[in-house]
Scaffold this active site. Structure first.
Site, mmCIF file in Angstrom:
data_model
loop_
_atom_site.group_PDB
_atom_site.id
_atom_site.type_symbol
_atom_site.label_atom_id
_atom_site.label_comp_id
_atom_site.label_asym_id
_atom_site.label_seq_id
_atom_site.Cartn_x
_atom_site.Cartn_y
_atom_site.Cartn_z
ATOM 1 N N GLY A 119 0.781 -1.238 0.000
ATOM 2 C CA GLY A 119 0.000 0.000 0.000
ATOM 3 C C GLY A 119 0.810 1.284 0.000
ATOM 4 O O GLY A 119 0.240 2.367 0.059
ATOM 5 N N GLY A 163 2.842 2.114 -2.497
ATOM 6 C CA GLY A 163 2.990 2.570 -3.880
ATOM 7 C C GLY A 163 4.205 2.016 -4.604
ATOM 8 O O GLY A 163 4.663 2.593 -5.590
ATOM 9 N N LYS A 164 4.731 0.866 -4.131
ATOM 10 C CA LYS A 164 5.912 0.271 -4.782
ATOM 11 C C LYS A 164 5.665 -0.001 -6.260
ATOM 12 O O LYS A 164 6.482 0.304 -7.107
ATOM 13 C CB LYS A 164 6.258 -1.085 -4.142
ATOM 14 C CG LYS A 164 6.814 -1.056 -2.768
ATOM 15 C CD LYS A 164 7.321 -2.432 -2.362
ATOM 16 C CE LYS A 164 6.263 -3.503 -2.372
ATOM 17 N NZ LYS A 164 5.272 -3.417 -1.330
ATOM 18 N N THR A 165 4.497 -0.624 -6.558
ATOM 19 C CA THR A 165 4.228 -1.040 -7.944
ATOM 20 C C THR A 165 4.190 0.165 -8.872
ATOM 21 O O THR A 165 4.809 0.157 -9.937
ATOM 22 C CB THR A 165 2.905 -1.830 -8.019
ATOM 23 O OG1 THR A 165 3.027 -2.980 -7.184
ATOM 24 C CG2 THR A 165 2.600 -2.262 -9.432
ATOM 25 N N SER A 166 3.481 1.204 -8.458
ATOM 26 C CA SER A 166 3.371 2.403 -9.316
ATOM 27 C C SER A 166 4.740 3.013 -9.566
ATOM 28 O O SER A 166 5.078 3.396 -10.692
ATOM 29 C CB SER A 166 2.470 3.455 -8.654
ATOM 30 O OG SER A 166 1.220 2.894 -8.373
ATOM 31 N N ASP A 207 5.019 -9.549 -6.421
ATOM 32 C CA ASP A 207 3.983 -9.203 -5.438
ATOM 33 C C ASP A 207 2.797 -10.143 -5.643
ATOM 34 O O ASP A 207 2.272 -10.249 -6.743
ATOM 35 C CB ASP A 207 3.549 -7.751 -5.670
ATOM 36 C CG ASP A 207 2.702 -7.212 -4.545
ATOM 37 O OD1 ASP A 207 1.966 -8.011 -3.934
ATOM 38 O OD2 ASP A 207 2.766 -6.002 -4.270
ATOM 39 N N THR A 265 -4.003 -2.737 -2.610
ATOM 40 C CA THR A 265 -3.122 -3.745 -1.999
ATOM 41 C C THR A 265 -3.535 -4.102 -0.572
ATOM 42 O O THR A 265 -3.640 -5.283 -0.245
ATOM 43 C CB THR A 265 -1.642 -3.286 -2.074
ATOM 44 O OG1 THR A 265 -1.361 -2.915 -3.418
ATOM 45 C CG2 THR A 265 -0.703 -4.398 -1.655
#
Length: 603
Positions: free
Chosen positions: A22, A24-27, A49, A506
């Site tokens: 949550g 914001g790693k993916t973004s 993930d 997430t």
């Protein structure tokens, strides 16, 4: 679009983004990969993930194979499915003993291999092929990983010695060494992978956080853990910082801004030495190429008028849940969820409100942030507060295991056991044992428990802790009535489990995984609490209105798919500390310093 981020300056071949769910790693990983590709570099983006939404971000299906991103030349992506990797891995280990060993033992081994450690190590297994110079990745200038392995996983993989032999001889009945059985073949590949991770010329770790004190404390611990095992090339990216420009005429936005700036000013000293980037909160959902190209730039976000007010959505509030809990007169109330979702505050609010109603309450926490005790102690006549020290309990448990099981091992076996006892599972089991002593009080009063063990730990306790079965066996012939802690947790009349989450993709997925785990352990969660919701309060700021709109799909997902009952708790202007504010949070009567909660609805 230009990036203002230090972590992309002279980027090495491997970039790893790590941090809690949550943040914001993916973004950030997707935006970084795009920026490198836009500069003409060949880039492979890899996600490990379990709740991967990389495909969703780019609007295509990716899956477990290298897939070019049509809209971004030079960029390809791969989603490693850790659950599938873990299942294949379990089959490899359990397959040969199925039908040979008794079913109960096979089930115990499977349970041991069902935890987070197995999933991480199985994912790392796939990871290593990409980290070591294989034909698979030869054509890429950069490999960007969304979700790096934890320090615990890396440390386990550095271990010397023959894991397989250790386990085959039945010396290891351990929570995290189990997953390492049968990995002997990959040892040289693992060593090459760990060496690549530790080489600053090849690898860079980016710790992703939010501007919250609890999150920054956690990141400081991660930083030190990774540093201790030689992964010193670290950068810090603080994501989602509310820009000052969004605070005009909105008391809530202004309060959040002040709170975040204070958290940044008081950041743990260990983090101050790291190169740091501050990424501003954007008003738009981070899906699609246009949005991603704007994420890493702190240029003015898309203009939106600060015009109409967005009222709070109607939803059941926390007081509805408190009414139902209070009706029982006593019982165990457990709050579960990932770190950073506000379990401690909500546990305190529930305890204070039950005590205000004249009900006897014991609030117990294992949260290292001990300010709870200072805030509450002696404040209400019916409230007792106790704090379990996880470090002290873990040390006591470790010494017990080493003096019993460890006493029979040779030096190498003992070293392996000591390493296993440094796992996160060990702390959970030790803390649970301390909680078990308090659980017994729930027959006469309310016991509100913050930071409960995860579903996997509960399963592990039931599978390997043998306490439950041993008591049942001893009592089998007699008619004596008995209750083990596990039986109490499984009895919905005695225990209510509340899963705490946030209205973001997430955290909701992670909470749903936790619920599945608990159900496997025979525990049915009683309610969900969605905390810190912007949609649950009235907002003026254009940026916050957009954020509130983004929450609606996640709130609907919880209400319609996951929860038997739920409550929505608004994001507040001030941290809910002190008895008065906690009462306001749980009782639904918010005093003037807080955001008005005109959102009481029927559940």
């Amino acid at each position: 679009m230009h990036s203002d981020c230090k972590f992309l300056d002279q980027a090495p071949r491997f970039l790893f983004f790590t941090g809690k769910g949550g943040v914001g790693k993916t973004s950030i990983a997707c935006a970084s990969a795009m920026q490198l590709a836009d500069a003409g570099r060949q880039v492979l983006l890899v996600s490990t993930d379990p709740a991967s939404n990389v495909g969703q971000v780019f609007g295509i299906v990716i899956g477990n194979r290298i897939t070019p991103i049509p809209a971004v030349p030079f960029l390809a992506a791969l989603e490693i499915d850790p659950q599938a990797a873990a299942q294949a891995y379990r089959d490899r280990i359990v397959g040969p003993v199925r039908g040979v060993l008794p079913d109960s033992i096979v089930k115990g081994i499977e349970e041991q291999l069902s935890g987070a450690c197995t999933t991480e190590i199985a994912a790392f297994d796939e990871f290593t092929a990409l980290l070591t110079d294989s034909a698979l990745t030869a054509g890429y200038d950069h490999i960007v990983f969304d979700t790096a392995p934890t320090g615990h996983t890396i440390r386990l993989l550095q271990l010397p010695g023959a894991w397989s032999g250790f386990l085959e001889q039945g010396k290891g009945d351990a929570s995290c060494l189990g997953p390492l059985a049968g990995l002997e073949k990959q040892r040289s590949q693992y060593k090459a992978a760990v060496d690549a991770l530790a080489d600053p010329l090849r690898s860079r770790l980016i710790l992703v956080a939010r501007a919250q004190q609890s999150t920054l404390r956690e990141v400081a611990r991660t930083h030190e853990e990774l540093n201790a095992i030689g992964l010193s090339q670290q950068f810090l990216a603080i994501n989602g910082i509310l820009p000052e420009s969004a605070t005009a005429q909105d008391p809530l936005a202004n309060a959040i801004y002040q709170r975040e700036q204070h958290a940044l000013a008081e950041m743990p000293a260990a983090l101050n030495s790291l190169p740091m980037d501050r990424i501003e909160l954007k008003p738009f959902n981070l899906v699609g190429l246009t949005a991603l190209r704007q994420l890493l730039s702190n240029a003015a976000p898309l203009a939106m008028p600060d015009s109409e007010v967005m009222p709070a959505i109607p939803a059941p509030d926390l007081s509805k849940l408190v009414d139902e809990i209070a009706a029982d007169g006593h019982g165990l109330v457990m709050l579960m969820g990932k770190g950073g979702v506000g379990k401690t505050t909500l546990a305190a609010a529930l305890a204070v409100e039950l005590a205000r109603r004249g009900l006897p309450v014991h609030l117990t926490t294992s949260d290292p942030a001990a300010n709870l005790t200072d805030t509450l102690n002696g404040a209400l006549p019916d409230l007792t507060v106790s704090k379990i020290d996880p470090h002290a309990e873990t040390e006591r448990y470790r010494q017990h295991v080493l003096s019993t099981k460890g006493a029979k091992l040779d030096e190498q076996g003992r070293a392996l056991l000591e390493e296993d006892l440094r796992s996160p599972c060990t702390e959970e089991i030790a803390v649970f044992q301390a909680f078990s002593r308090i659980i017994r009080e729930a027959g006469k009063k309310f016991v509100v428990m913050d930071t409960a063990p995860t579903g996997h730990t509960l399963l592990l306790l039931d599978a390997t802790g043998a306490y439950h079965r041993e008591v049942a066996r001893q009592m089998g012939d007699s008619k004596t009535h008995f209750t083990t802690p596990m039986m109490q947790l499984q009895n919905p009349r005695q225990t209510k489990v509340l899963i705490v989450t946030l209205a973001e993709t997430t955290p909701v997925l992670e909470a749903a995984h936790l619920q599945d785990d608990l159900r496997r352990a025979g525990i049915q969660p009683w309610a969900w609490v969605i905390n810190n919701s912007v949609a649950a309060t009235t907002v003026h700021s254009a940026l916050l209105r957009q954020r509130a709109g983004n929450e609606l799909a996640e709130i609907a997902e919880v209400a319609d798919r996951h929860a038997q009952r739920y409550a929505l708790v608004p994001l507040l202007r001030e941290e809910p500390t002190g008895v008065e504010r906690l009462l306001a949070l749980a009782g639904g009567q918010t005093p003037s310093p807080l955001v008005p909660t005109d959102h009481k609805g029927e559940g």
